[in-house]
Write a protein that holds these residues in place. Structure first.
Motif, mmCIF file in Angstrom:
data_model
loop_
_atom_site.group_PDB
_atom_site.id
_atom_site.type_symbol
_atom_site.label_atom_id
_atom_site.label_comp_id
_atom_site.label_asym_id
_atom_site.label_seq_id
_atom_site.Cartn_x
_atom_site.Cartn_y
_atom_site.Cartn_z
ATOM 1 N N LYS A 9 0.292 11.166 3.379
ATOM 2 C CA LYS A 9 1.388 11.921 2.787
ATOM 3 C C LYS A 9 1.781 13.031 3.742
ATOM 4 C CE LYS A 9 0.419 11.175 -2.054
ATOM 5 N NZ LYS A 9 0.271 11.779 -3.359
ATOM 6 N N ALA A 10 3.062 13.333 3.754
ATOM 7 C CA ALA A 10 3.549 14.434 4.573
ATOM 8 C C ALA A 10 4.143 15.489 3.662
ATOM 9 C CB ALA A 10 4.610 13.955 5.552
ATOM 10 N N VAL A 11 3.739 16.713 3.882
ATOM 11 C CA VAL A 11 4.349 17.827 3.189
ATOM 12 C C VAL A 11 4.998 18.662 4.279
ATOM 13 C CG1 VAL A 11 3.967 19.799 1.690
ATOM 14 C CG2 VAL A 11 2.534 17.768 1.444
ATOM 15 N N LYS A 18 9.540 15.105 0.526
ATOM 16 C CA LYS A 18 8.186 14.696 0.841
ATOM 17 C C LYS A 18 8.143 13.173 0.819
ATOM 18 C CE LYS A 18 6.445 17.512 -2.287
ATOM 19 N NZ LYS A 18 5.465 18.089 -3.210
ATOM 20 N N ILE A 19 7.405 12.624 1.758
ATOM 21 C CA ILE A 19 7.280 11.170 1.812
ATOM 22 C C ILE A 19 5.816 10.779 1.877
ATOM 23 C CG2 ILE A 19 9.495 10.851 2.977
ATOM 24 C CD1 ILE A 19 7.744 10.213 5.554
ATOM 25 N N HIS A 20 5.556 9.522 1.592
ATOM 26 C CA HIS A 20 4.240 8.951 1.821
ATOM 27 C C HIS A 20 4.417 7.498 2.223
ATOM 28 C CE1 HIS A 20 4.875 7.995 -2.459
ATOM 29 N NE2 HIS A 20 4.105 6.947 -2.240
ATOM 30 N N LEU A 21 3.385 6.975 2.838
ATOM 31 C CA LEU A 21 3.386 5.584 3.289
ATOM 32 C C LEU A 21 2.349 4.833 2.467
ATOM 33 C CD1 LEU A 21 3.350 6.159 7.157
ATOM 34 C CD2 LEU A 21 5.326 6.031 5.642
ATOM 35 N N LEU A 75 9.497 7.864 -1.186
ATOM 36 C CA LEU A 75 9.743 9.221 -1.658
ATOM 37 C C LEU A 75 8.699 9.565 -2.710
ATOM 38 C CD1 LEU A 75 13.629 9.102 -2.004
ATOM 39 C CD2 LEU A 75 12.276 9.996 -0.104
ATOM 40 N N ASP A 76 8.760 10.775 -3.254
ATOM 41 C CA ASP A 76 7.796 11.211 -4.267
ATOM 42 C C ASP A 76 7.704 10.263 -5.453
ATOM 43 O OD1 ASP A 76 6.690 13.416 -3.085
ATOM 44 O OD2 ASP A 76 8.074 14.839 -3.991
ATOM 45 N N ASP A 77 8.819 9.619 -5.800
ATOM 46 C CA ASP A 77 8.814 8.720 -6.962
ATOM 47 C C ASP A 77 8.222 7.346 -6.637
ATOM 48 O OD1 ASP A 77 10.826 7.553 -5.456
ATOM 49 O OD2 ASP A 77 12.403 7.887 -6.943
ATOM 50 N N SER A 102 20.320 3.555 5.030
ATOM 51 C CA SER A 102 21.321 4.438 5.643
ATOM 52 C C SER A 102 21.593 5.689 4.814
ATOM 53 C CB SER A 102 22.620 3.672 5.904
ATOM 54 O OG SER A 102 23.132 3.123 4.720
ATOM 55 N N LYS A 103 21.370 5.634 3.522
ATOM 56 C CA LYS A 103 21.549 6.803 2.652
ATOM 57 C C LYS A 103 20.615 7.945 3.070
ATOM 58 C CE LYS A 103 20.908 8.056 -2.205
ATOM 59 N NZ LYS A 103 20.592 7.560 -3.548
ATOM 60 N N TYR A 104 19.526 7.598 3.755
ATOM 61 C CA TYR A 104 18.510 8.578 4.114
ATOM 62 C C TYR A 104 18.541 8.967 5.589
ATOM 63 C CZ TYR A 104 17.054 7.286 -0.493
ATOM 64 O OH TYR A 104 17.054 7.047 -1.835
#
Length: 182
Positions: A9-11, A18-21, A75-77, A102-104
């Motif tokens: 996770k990246a904060v 915030k994202i996670h893989l 994303l967080d969700d 592309s939205k991101y």
């Protein structure tokens, strides 16, 4: 940025979310189809846009699930908005590749995902001496992502790859375990 190596996770203090893989699964098909059908997203990919849900399922089953190291960018969700992979080139090199809806684009999300992988892959795969990326000379956005993370631009590989029927020049980038993340 803090990195939790257990969950990747990246904060970040940047404006990006915030994202996670996490491993991608077949249940990600609807999210996958958002970017996998977008010709702007797949322009520099080695694969063609998916034209149906069935084609997307087949792609996930035949390429994504058996891949040795491929993660959904979430994303967080926990919604998958892209993917990132490290493909073995040989016993000491891996090639990083990533795609994001592309939205991101332009929100720092791809940069954070690449940073997460570069920070952890050498711990997970201690035999790896080099993480490299081959980027089409016209894919300026991807080149900027790698440079922001600290990858070294090594040069242009002229007429290096046939991409969708066209012979293309590619830019070689690398990141070594001794390199510093930016």
């Amino acid at each position: 940025m803090e990195i939790d190596s257990c969950t990747l996770k990246a904060v970040s203090s940047s404006p990006s979310e915030k994202i996670h893989l996490r491993p991608m699964t077949l249940s990600d098909i609807d999210d996958f189809m958002v970017w996998a059908t977008d010709i702007n997203v797949t322009r520099f990919c080695t694969w063609e846009p998916c034209t149906s849900r069935e084609a997307g399922i087949a792609y996930i089953n035949s390429f994504v699930l058996p891949h040795p190291w491929l993660r959904a960018i979430c994303l967080d969700d926990d919604r998958a908005i892209g993917s990132i992979s490290v493909t073995p080139v040989d016993s000491i090199r891996g090639e990083i590749g990533y795609v994001i809806g592309s939205k991101y684009w332009g929100k720092g999300i791809a940069t954070e995902a690449v940073r997460l992988v570069a920070a952890e892959i050498f711990k997970e795969k201690p035999e790896m001496e080099r993480l490299e990326a081959l980027v089409d000379v016209d894919n300026i956005g991807s080149q900027k992502v790698l440079e922001k993370v600290g990858f070294v631009r090594e040069g242009v590989m002229r007429k290096f790859m046939c991409l969708k029927g066209n012979v293309r020049d590619m830019v070689m980038f690398s990141f070594l375990p001794s390199d510093s993340l930016l």
